[in-house]
Design a protein around this motif. Structure first.
Motif, PDB file in Angstrom:
ATOM      1  N   ILE A  29     -15.353  -2.337  -1.567  1.00 38.11           N
ATOM      2  CA  ILE A  29     -14.676  -3.409  -2.303  1.00 38.11           C
ATOM      3  C   ILE A  29     -13.205  -3.038  -2.469  1.00 38.11           C
ATOM      4  N   SER A  30     -12.323  -3.971  -2.187  1.00 40.62           N
ATOM      5  CA  SER A  30     -10.890  -3.765  -2.431  1.00 40.62           C
ATOM      6  C   SER A  30     -10.441  -4.663  -3.585  1.00 40.62           C
ATOM      7  N   PHE A  31      -9.319  -4.319  -4.197  1.00 38.75           N
ATOM      8  CA  PHE A  31      -8.828  -5.044  -5.366  1.00 38.75           C
ATOM      9  C   PHE A  31      -7.370  -5.429  -5.160  1.00 38.75           C
ATOM     10  N   ARG A  32      -6.993  -6.576  -5.742  1.00 39.16           N
ATOM     11  CA  ARG A  32      -5.613  -7.032  -5.632  1.00 39.16           C
ATOM     12  C   ARG A  32      -5.243  -7.867  -6.848  1.00 39.16           C
ATOM     13  N   SER A  33      -4.082  -7.568  -7.426  1.00 44.72           N
ATOM     14  CA  SER A  33      -3.555  -8.357  -8.542  1.00 44.72           C
ATOM     15  C   SER A  33      -2.629  -9.420  -7.992  1.00 44.72           C
ATOM     16  N   GLU A  34      -2.785 -10.647  -8.484  1.00 41.92           N
ATOM     17  CA  GLU A  34      -1.922 -11.733  -8.032  1.00 41.92           C
ATOM     18  C   GLU A  34      -0.523 -11.657  -8.633  1.00 41.92           C
ATOM     19  N   ASN A  35      -0.361 -10.925  -9.729  1.00 40.13           N
ATOM     20  CA  ASN A  35       0.954 -10.789 -10.351  1.00 40.13           C
ATOM     21  C   ASN A  35       1.072  -9.364 -10.883  1.00 40.13           C
ATOM     22  N   ARG A  54      -0.320 -13.659 -17.846  1.00 42.13           N
ATOM     23  CA  ARG A  54      -1.709 -13.813 -17.389  1.00 42.13           C
ATOM     24  C   ARG A  54      -1.728 -13.706 -15.872  1.00 42.13           C
ATOM     25  N   THR A  55      -2.709 -12.997 -15.338  1.00 42.14           N
ATOM     26  CA  THR A  55      -2.875 -12.893 -13.893  1.00 42.14           C
ATOM     27  C   THR A  55      -4.356 -12.827 -13.549  1.00 42.14           C
ATOM     28  N   VAL A  56      -4.643 -12.847 -12.278  1.00 42.61           N
ATOM     29  CA  VAL A  56      -6.010 -12.736 -11.772  1.00 42.61           C
ATOM     30  C   VAL A  56      -6.082 -11.513 -10.875  1.00 42.61           C
ATOM     31  N   VAL A  57      -7.093 -10.700 -11.075  1.00 41.97           N
ATOM     32  CA  VAL A  57      -7.360  -9.575 -10.188  1.00 41.97           C
ATOM     33  C   VAL A  57      -8.573  -9.937  -9.335  1.00 41.97           C
ATOM     34  N   ALA A  58      -8.390  -9.917  -8.023  1.00 41.18           N
ATOM     35  CA  ALA A  58      -9.454 -10.280  -7.091  1.00 41.18           C
ATOM     36  C   ALA A  58     -10.175  -9.029  -6.595  1.00 41.18           C
ATOM     37  N   SER A  59     -11.491  -9.119  -6.535  1.00 44.14           N
ATOM     38  CA  SER A  59     -12.336  -8.076  -5.938  1.00 44.14           C
ATOM     39  C   SER A  59     -12.872  -8.645  -4.628  1.00 44.14           C
TER      40      SER A  59
END
Length: 204
Positions: A29-35, A54-59
């Motif tokens: 699984i990789s992770f990425r923050s949109e902001n 506020r941001t979204v972190v995607a897994s």
């Protein structure tokens, strides 16, 4: 996830599942923050706040399937104190209540420290709200710190309300020069002190 200071961290635990909801082991699984100005995320899913917002972190799984975690950050904005200027008299305690507010002007529970010149005043440890007692006449400051912020509170220290020469039995009254006599020495007697005009209009 919600963060209220830059020292906090939290970890996202992401697990891949098949269409029936059964866990699939060993899926990277990789992770990425949109902001990243709001929050950053490490390769292991550890989230660190960076600024208000506020941001979204995607897994994400290798085939593009993803899950999302909403991250909100609202950091301490300033220290607010009541009163903004502390006025004391020598020997008398007055309270000073200080707290942090966040980006929404809501009170935070983070503790603040108060540092004062011990030659000018001292902290009264009794009670839940900190109080300070003046030691000498003059002006000084109390430094309040917490949550990465610092504030200086001006302090004015005046003389005692009643000087030693005006106490009961002191003999400094307008109507007498005696040393302790009822009439001449006690300023609270009707004809013997400076406060007789007050007592005449009071009801007990």
């Amino acid at each position: 996830m919600s963060f209220t200071n830059l020292e906090q961290t939290a970890r996202i635990k992401a697990t891949a599942q098949d269409i029936s909801g059964k866990n699939i082991p060993d899926v990277p699984i990789s992770f990425r923050s949109e902001n990243t100005s709001v929050a950053e995320v490490g390769a292991d899913g550890t989230v660190k706040p960076r600024g208000d917002g506020r941001t979204v972190v995607a897994s994400m799984a290798p085939n593009g399937v993803r899950g999302e975690t909403t991250v909100r950050v609202c950091l301490p904005k300033e220290i607010v104190c009541d009163p903004p200027v502390l006025e004391l008299r020598v020997g008398t305690a007055n309270p000073l209540a200080c707290h942090l507010v966040d980006c929404k002007d809501e009170k935070l529970t983070i503790a603040v420290t108060m540092t004062a010149d011990e030659n000018m005043l001292y902290k009264d440890e009794q009670g839940t709200t900190p109080s300070f007692v003046g030691k000498v006449v003059g002006e000084t400051t109390i430094v309040v710190a917490g949550g990465g912020h610092e504030k200086s509170i001006k302090v004015k220290i005046d003389e005692q309300l009643f000087s030693p020469g005006m106490g009961p039995g002191s003999g400094g009254g307008r109507g007498g020069g005696g040393g302790g006599g009822k009439k001449g020495g006690d300023p609270y007697q009707k004809d013997g002190g400076r406060y007789n005009h007050i007592l005449d209009n009071m009801k007990f």
